[in-house]
Design an enzyme around this catalytic site. Sequence first.
Site, mmCIF file in Angstrom:
data_model
loop_
_atom_site.group_PDB
_atom_site.id
_atom_site.type_symbol
_atom_site.label_atom_id
_atom_site.label_comp_id
_atom_site.label_asym_id
_atom_site.label_seq_id
_atom_site.Cartn_x
_atom_site.Cartn_y
_atom_site.Cartn_z
ATOM 1 N N ASP A 273 0.877 -1.167 0.000
ATOM 2 C CA ASP A 273 0.000 0.000 0.000
ATOM 3 C C ASP A 273 0.920 1.225 0.000
ATOM 4 O O ASP A 273 2.112 1.144 0.311
ATOM 5 C CB ASP A 273 -0.953 -0.004 1.201
ATOM 6 N N TRP A 274 0.338 2.348 -0.355
ATOM 7 C CA TRP A 274 1.142 3.544 -0.642
ATOM 8 C C TRP A 274 1.873 4.066 0.598
ATOM 9 O O TRP A 274 1.277 4.610 1.511
ATOM 10 C CB TRP A 274 0.220 4.596 -1.251
#
Length: 742
Positions: A273-274
């Site tokens: 995830d970012w």
Amino acid sequence: MALMIAVSSGSQPTLAQRSGSLEAAQHYAWSNTSLSPDDRADMVIREMTLDEKISLLHGQGMPFGSTGPTESNGGAGYTNSIPRLDIPAIQMADSAYGVTRGAAAGRYSTALPNNLAAASAWDPQAALEYGELIGRELRDQGYSMSLGGGVNLAREPRDGRTFEYQGEDPLLAGTLVGNFVKGVQSEFVIGDLKHYAVNDQESGRNAVNANIDKRVMRETDLRAFEIAMSVAEPGGVMCAYNRVNADYACENSYLLNDVLKRDFHFRGFVLSDWGGTHSTVKASHAGLDMEQPGQIFFGDELKKAVESGEVTQEEVNDHVRRVLRTIFASGLFDHPVVRRVPDVEKGAEIAQQLAEKSIVLLKNDNQVLPIESGDHTIAVIGGHADAGVITGGGSAQVDAPGGTAVPPPQVPANGTLSRFNRQQWLPSSPLRELRAALPNDNVTFDSGEDPGAAAAAAKRADVAIVFAWQWESEGFDLPTLDLAREQNDLIEAVAAANPRTVVVLETGSPATMPWIDKVAAIVEAWYPGIRGGEAIANILTGKVNPTGKLAITFPKSDADLPHPALVLPPPESQMNFGGGGDISARMARAARGLPPFQISYDEGLKVGYKWYDAENKTVLFPFGFGLSYTTYAYSGLTVKSGDGLSVTFTVRNTGKRAGTEIAQVYSGFPAAAGEPPKRLVGWTRVDLEPGEQKTVTVAVDRDRLSVYDEASDSWKLTTGRYDLQVGGSSRNLPLHQEVSMQ
Ligand code: BGC
């Protein structure tokens, strides 16, 4: 085999240039479509330099809308192409309920009903069509990978992303998300499942450590992923921000290597995830294949680790093979993306059909609904029903045709409510559509701002329809399932003025209803998408007979939840996702690691209805519940056991309208299994004309009755008697039969 390598021009091609290069691509040995994706990937790997390999294992930043001199298509992230080997860029866009972030590039996409809404259709075919639409619009806009496929279980229904997920049951959620991803991938777009795993609340998501037993995980949160995986073979799995049993999900060898890659046979790549990558060597060893959106850990640092031998060539090749095989397996290599105008008109039609299937009729006393046409005064009140319907925010926010129908609240200078999570309303007005559907009636509107005026309008009317809403967005949780006080007060005031009051809810999670006994009807419309107004009007006026059933329990109050109070992070563990400032900087801060705080999921296997059943709690509306304008009767249950079970029963339409009943099969377990009172093991949708009956069979595989045994690290069927129960909701199961299994 001799390789014919095209001469590199030296400059980076744009996506469009590569799109036209199919003929050139055919000069490569790996262009041979009769070879397996793995063989094709291995051929490329043999030609690659270490730098080229590393370039596939990280993003290039998060340009959000801008393309500029880079290869970015303006999505949430991307990997560069490798022109020398004709390997295309992977262009990623968030796409939970539609393709996101169109506005910055002057584009728009279809906003479908949100994911929990769609889950209420209990319809794998509809989920497939939902995914196909998203896949098509992604390609049309130059994207080659979807960041959708959210399948976190609604363990904490106040989770601000509940609207992006598919409810509280792993079989239902996994089956639907699997079909969604299958649909996306049918358009030669890489599909993704997220957020792996146990990312069950937004509060402190970058810091929280979820403490959860292995058996519990395997049977609940991970089970949803496992089922989705078996349906779809997704190209990507996004690991989550949080820690699970001490290790970050993106450097958690148990989750990534043991469960996902070994037990679930996942052959695609894991992307963080970012800002969810926190190390180089540990994460690589643990099974993370790609860092997004940048290259803090998987750029130069990974190269150094390979050169020093801390990460072996073999390990790096495994990461690269997973990315490349996915590029081949998805069809991206053989079917380069070609931009086209997205057909959002067709999209809107599909969105409406899906919304009509996902709206749930929760209460309908004295058949106040449907509203028949003819000489009535109908007071529509509140909820911006004159303007449109609300959408879910955050990275899932879709920019749809027509822009936002209600001006968003001002963004304060200090940015506590960022652009990232501002309310957007789609210009599909329920009021307009009700007026169109009821031309001979007097349909009035009151904004609901003044409850006194709203009550007066309701008093003058034959029927009052009051709209209420609860907005959700990534980055924060709902403090409570209660609607805002003004909204509850408005409903109370209208209900006191008119006994024929209908409440229409637009929420992304369950809502509590202190006024439940005072209103005649309740309709849950969720965030119904670009044709939400039309769909709501069609349900209210009976043009469409409601069929949706809840994929999530509506409890009576927060006090009935497994964790009555949200577990909140201490200040030092907060990232303030909604805050101002540069998002990349905030993510980098998170990547360096915030001090952990603990959540113990000690409710264990008792997620959703399993909790309320086990704890003997009455609820507002149970899992699987939904009314219709007709009624159904169940009879004639027979259960045959063989390898699995074959559950046969008859459903009859006992009312006056054609309808579709979602018939559900649950099983109770032998005591030795140590399971909650019952588990959903199958369902079917039955279309019935008035008076018609059909005998249907639901197949229940043994694995749907199995229990995860931690000691042997395997699934086992407990010998004993299983209580098969059939009916129209988890708390209305008129048919029972016990069967022995061994
Ligand atoms: C979200 C992901 C999303 C990513 C890229 C993150 O904040 O958790 O779901 O895909 O951003 O926008």
